[in-house]
Design an enzyme around this catalytic site. Structure first.
Site, PDB file in Angstrom:
ATOM      1  N   GLY A 475     -11.941   2.454  -0.726  1.00  0.00           N
ATOM      2  CA  GLY A 475     -10.909   2.899  -1.648  1.00  0.00           C
ATOM      3  C   GLY A 475     -11.026   2.268  -3.013  1.00  0.00           C
ATOM      4  N   THR A 789      -6.433   4.888   1.496  1.00  0.00           N
ATOM      5  CA  THR A 789      -7.502   5.542   0.737  1.00  0.00           C
ATOM      6  C   THR A 789      -8.882   5.251   1.301  1.00  0.00           C
ATOM      7  OG1 THR A 789      -7.496   3.661  -0.784  1.00  0.00           O
ATOM      8  CG2 THR A 789      -6.152   5.558  -1.373  1.00  0.00           C
ATOM      9  N   CYS A 790      -9.073   4.070   1.895  1.00  0.00           N
ATOM     10  CA  CYS A 790     -10.394   3.752   2.439  1.00  0.00           C
ATOM     11  C   CYS A 790     -10.768   4.702   3.572  1.00  0.00           C
ATOM     12  CB  CYS A 790     -10.425   2.310   2.940  1.00  0.00           C
ATOM     13  SG  CYS A 790     -10.321   1.085   1.609  1.00  0.00           S
ATOM     14  N   MET A 791      -9.757   5.138   4.324  1.00  0.00           N
ATOM     15  CA  MET A 791     -10.004   5.992   5.482  1.00  0.00           C
ATOM     16  C   MET A 791      -9.699   7.455   5.203  1.00  0.00           C
ATOM     17  SD  MET A 791      -8.257   3.555   8.369  1.00  0.00           S
ATOM     18  CE  MET A 791      -8.646   4.726   9.660  1.00  0.00           C
ATOM     19  N   GLY A 822      -4.587   0.530   0.808  1.00  0.00           N
ATOM     20  CA  GLY A 822      -5.250   0.047   2.014  1.00  0.00           C
ATOM     21  C   GLY A 822      -6.719   0.266   1.943  1.00  0.00           C
TER      22      GLY A 822
END
Length: 822
Positions: A475, A789-791, A822
């Site tokens: 992210g 956002t990372c996932m 996150g």
């Protein structure tokens, strides 16, 4: 299938099967890429499991709807089956040395031997071969078909030589008149038959074990002598009846046979009749037509989200609506069978290039040896599909990895407080300059990583924000790339310049490299800009950059077009030059100079102070007036040198667009991350797609690459509200939603599923995940949407109405200043 719900049902049922490939539903509402004005189901026959696999009732309903209505064939299917039936006779006539007379379809009676003949062009044999059950012999199948659907052939004496019908028993012959002795002969024969039959009846009781009841019945009555199995023949009516009955039993086998005969799902012939016809059609093709076909295939495959290797020739279909697209204008008059045959040839060529040839070619000598294979490939790069180039490019990128898993990724620290308030106070405080300073001491080899894949990809470097705790690296890395692109296209940095044509309301939002002498610090920033382009390619994160086509031409080393590129970049200068080139007499030139002088661009002539004139000067894109030649201020434009002046102005703008000094720095930075020889195969548009992706969000593609977690299903009411709300968004709002959900405005349109790969190998950030919110406290309508956002995970409360869903989504994408969560 005209119902959208039915199309979606087909798509869902087939998308979940790993054996079914090449399925797509095309709608006639999107640009020029749509093939028809109705949803068209198209399939690829790389394997035939689509017709062999049972269980898809929606697909069978579609095939039935395309084939029969009640007990009758639809007109399209009837015409195709009629052509297949007649091909059996036509193939025989082609082998005949003597010209054959045309035969009426109603006069055709086909025997078992004719149907089973493997004569070239006999499509009926191909049809029955593919429609029969797998374990059934073709001859046995034909015997049963003729027994049930065949008819006896009419008496040969029914038609005379002139083709006129005659009544039996009234045939008139001049050679043998009917006489009484003939009647006596008949009576004698009858008496002999009676005597023989009586004799046999007398002998029969003596040897009852050797007698047969059938023989007794036949011998007793002359009429029963014809009860032996009479040979039957297949007529067109019987063939159509067989097709209807077979379609009701197994519609897939009928369509499998129709496709095997060279027809597509639209009942159009997609293969040439014979090799001679194919060779004749191929002679009409030119390089320009091949390039246009490849570009069309590239756009079609992007729309269908498949690779050209999985595209079947049936799916290559030019609709009259494509006539408005100048890129395919040269293909509109080409017959569809020739178009599909050429695509099959290009498809085979690209498969060979991708699997065998391209990895063996030394591309570094493209510009050194003009007759080398690399130089020839560069000239013929328009014949290579975009996916073929990207596949080879990805192999090279993974083979040139410098940083292994044993080495820790470089880490940079950014201070978000330096850009608080939305307006950047100083260029030195930008994310771009902060990162450039910290990465200047990092060897470029440490930034050369494998292509990003899987759920936790490896990126060139990690980002840490001061005062923030972020879990994961994806992210924050994507947010950094988005922020530096925003800075590059703002007034904070002077590396990029808005396109001058924007002043004439053309190419608004496009940028070019600022054409001016650069300092050492600016050269380092341009070098870092090139590195960012390479880093984005390896990370497969499309950069939201809107650069003019002349930039990408300079990046791949392609010369500029003096007409087209000048008009795209600076339409005002283009029109200014055209005015001087189109002047016909001196009075018109004087009027033009008077017009220009009123726009403070010229002065008065030293010989005639009252006469307006133009000197050999012009303004650069930066707004500085420069001389076009030595002593240009004192050189007046006249009738004799007006063309020289026009060429000098055009040359000035083209030099500014080429911007060799700045472009060299950018290419040097890009070459430190990826091998520059890979660019020799790519066109300017293709390198832009590989680096920046598509500037719009394909909602259908995003929906197909979304998974639901913790018990959620696509049929849940709030999930339906969610997709309905996104369908109501504009493209700008969709980009903001993607930025909110995964910290990048653009998402890759490529995905391993294009090649039939497993879903777990999705290119980041795919797939998007929708999950319920954390905890269960509070009313759903009072809660807000949260993302990781990372996932690429959206935690969606169960809102009770579409209006609430729209309100919460718009709040999230417009009012959330920092989407990192996150």
């Amino acid at each position: 299938v005209r119902s959208r719900a039915k199309v979606e049902k087909i798509r869902a049922s087939l998308f979940n099967s790993s054996d079914l490939i090449g399925l797509s539903s095309l709608e006639g509402e999107e640009e020029l890429m749509e093939l028809t004005n109705e949803e068209i189901l198209t399939v690829s026959s790389v394997n035939q499991s689509l017709f062999d696999t049972q269980g898809s009732s929606a697909l069978e309903d579609y095939f039935l709807d395309k084939s029969i209505k009640g007990d009758k064939l639809v007109p399209g299917a009837r015409d195709v089956l009629t052509d297949i039936f007649k091909s059996c006779v036509h193939s025989e006539q082609m082998l005949s040395l003597t010209p054959a007379k045309p035969v009426k379809v109603s006069d055709i009676y086909l025997s078992k031997e004719q149907i089973n003949s493997q004569t070239p062009g006999n499509l009926l044999h191909t049809f029955f071969t593919n429609v029969r059950p797998p374990k059934k012999v073709l001859e046995d199948q034909l015997t049963q078909i003729l027994r049930k659907y065949g008819t006896p052939k009419p008496n040969k004496n029914k038609y005379n030589k002139a083709g006129k019908e005659q009544h039996q028993g009234k045939v008139v012959s001049t050679k043998r008149p009917i006489t009484k002795p003939l009647t006596k002969e008949k009576s004698v024969l009858n008496s002999v038959r009676t005597a023989l039959s009586e004799k046999k009846t007398v002998l029969k009781p003596k040897s009852p074990e050797k007698s047969r009841p059938d023989e007794k019945d036949v011998e007793k009555s002359p009429a029963k002598k014809t009860e032996a199995p009479e040979e039957k023949y297949l007529t067109l009516e019987g063939f159509h009846k067989f097709a209807v009955d077979r379609a009701k039993q197994d519609i897939r086998s009928v369509w499998r046979a129709i496709l095997a005969c060279g027809y597509d799902l639209h009942f159009e012939r997609c293969t040439c009749i014979d090799t001679r016809h194919a060779q004749k059609a191929c002679r009409k093709w030119s390089l320009e037509m091949d390039v246009a076909l490849v570009q069309y295939i590239n756009r079609l495959c992007r729309h269908l989200a498949i690779t050209p290797a999985r595209l079947h020739p049936h799916e290559v279909y030019l609709d009259p609506s494509d006539a408005a697209d100048p890129r395919v204008a040269c293909l509109l008059s080409v017959p569809v069978e020739s178009l599909r045959l050429r695509f099959a040839l290009l498809q085979s060529l690209n498969n060979t290039l991708e699997s065998f040839f391209l990895p063996l070619v030394e591309l570094r000598q493209t510009h050194t040896y003009q007759n080398s294979i690399a130089a020839l490939l560069c000239e013929a790069k328009g014949l290579i599909f975009y996916d073929t180039k990207v596949t080879v490019m990805n192999r090279v990128l993974n083979a040139t990895v410098q940083r292994t898993a044993d080495h820790a990724a470089p880490e940079i620290t950014l201070d978000p407080l330096e850009i608080v308030g939305g307006e950047i106070r100083s260029s030195e405080n930008t994310y771009y300059c902060q990162a450039a300073r910290q990465l200047s001491c990092v060897p470029s080899s440490q930034l050369c990583v494998k292509l990003a894949s899987g759920g936790d990809p490896t990126y060139a470097f990690n980002i840490r924000f001061t005062g923030e705790e972020v879990h994961g690296t994806s992210g924050s890395f994507r947010h950094f790339l988005w922020q530096v692109c925003k800075e590059l296209q703002s007034s904070a940095l002077s590396l990029l310049l808005p396109c001058p044509s924007a002043a004439a309301n053309r190419n608004k939002g496009k940028y070019i490299l600022t054409p001016c002498p650069i300092s050492y610090a600016e050269e380092q920033l341009l070098h870092f800009f090139g590195q960012l382009l390479g880093i984005a390619i390896r990370a497969d994160v499309p950069l939201p950059l809107d650069l003019l086509g002349s930039f990408w031409k300079g990046l791949v080393g392609q010369p500029l077009d003096p007409e087209q590129d000048l008009q795209e970049a600076d339409v005002l200068t283009y029109n200014y030059v055209k005015k001087f080139e189109n002047v016909t007499d001196e009075s018109e030139l004087e009027a033009l100079c008077a017009e220009i002088s009123s726009q403070h661009h010229s002065g008065e002539s030293p010989d005639s102070p009252s006469r307006p004139c133009c000197s050999f000067t012009y303004f650069t894109m930066a707004g500085e007036e420069v001389e076009l030649c030595q002593g240009g201020h004192g050189l007046i434009v006249g009738w004799e040198n007006k063309d020289v002046y026009a060429r000098a102005v055009r040359s000035l703008r083209l030099r500014e667009l080429e911007n060799v000094e700045c472009m060299t720095a950018v290419r040097a930075g890009l070459g430190s991350i990826i091998p520059l020889q890979l660019l020799t195969m790519l066109s300017p548009l293709e390198i832009e797609l590989r680096t920046c992706g598509l500037p719009y969000i394909n909602l259908e593609f995003l929906k197909a690459h979304t998974m639901y977690q913790v018990g959620l299903m696509e049929t849940d009411q709030h999930i339906e509200f969610f997709w309905t709300a996104l369908e109501m968004f504009t493209q700008e709002e969709l980009c903001k939603f993607i930025k909110f959900a995964c910290n990048q405005e653009r998402i890759p349109f490529t995905c391993p599923c294009k090649d039939g790969g497993p879903d777990t190998a999705h290119v980041p950030p795919y797939p998007m995940k929708i999950a319920p919110p954390d905890g269960a406290a509070g009313q759903p309508d009072s809660r807000y949407i949260r993302v990781e956002t990372c996932m690429f995970m959206v935690k969606l409360p169960q809102y009770t109405s579409l209006d609430v869903m729209l309100e919460k989504l718009r709040y999230a994408i417009h009012y959330r200043e920092d989407p990192l969560s996150g």
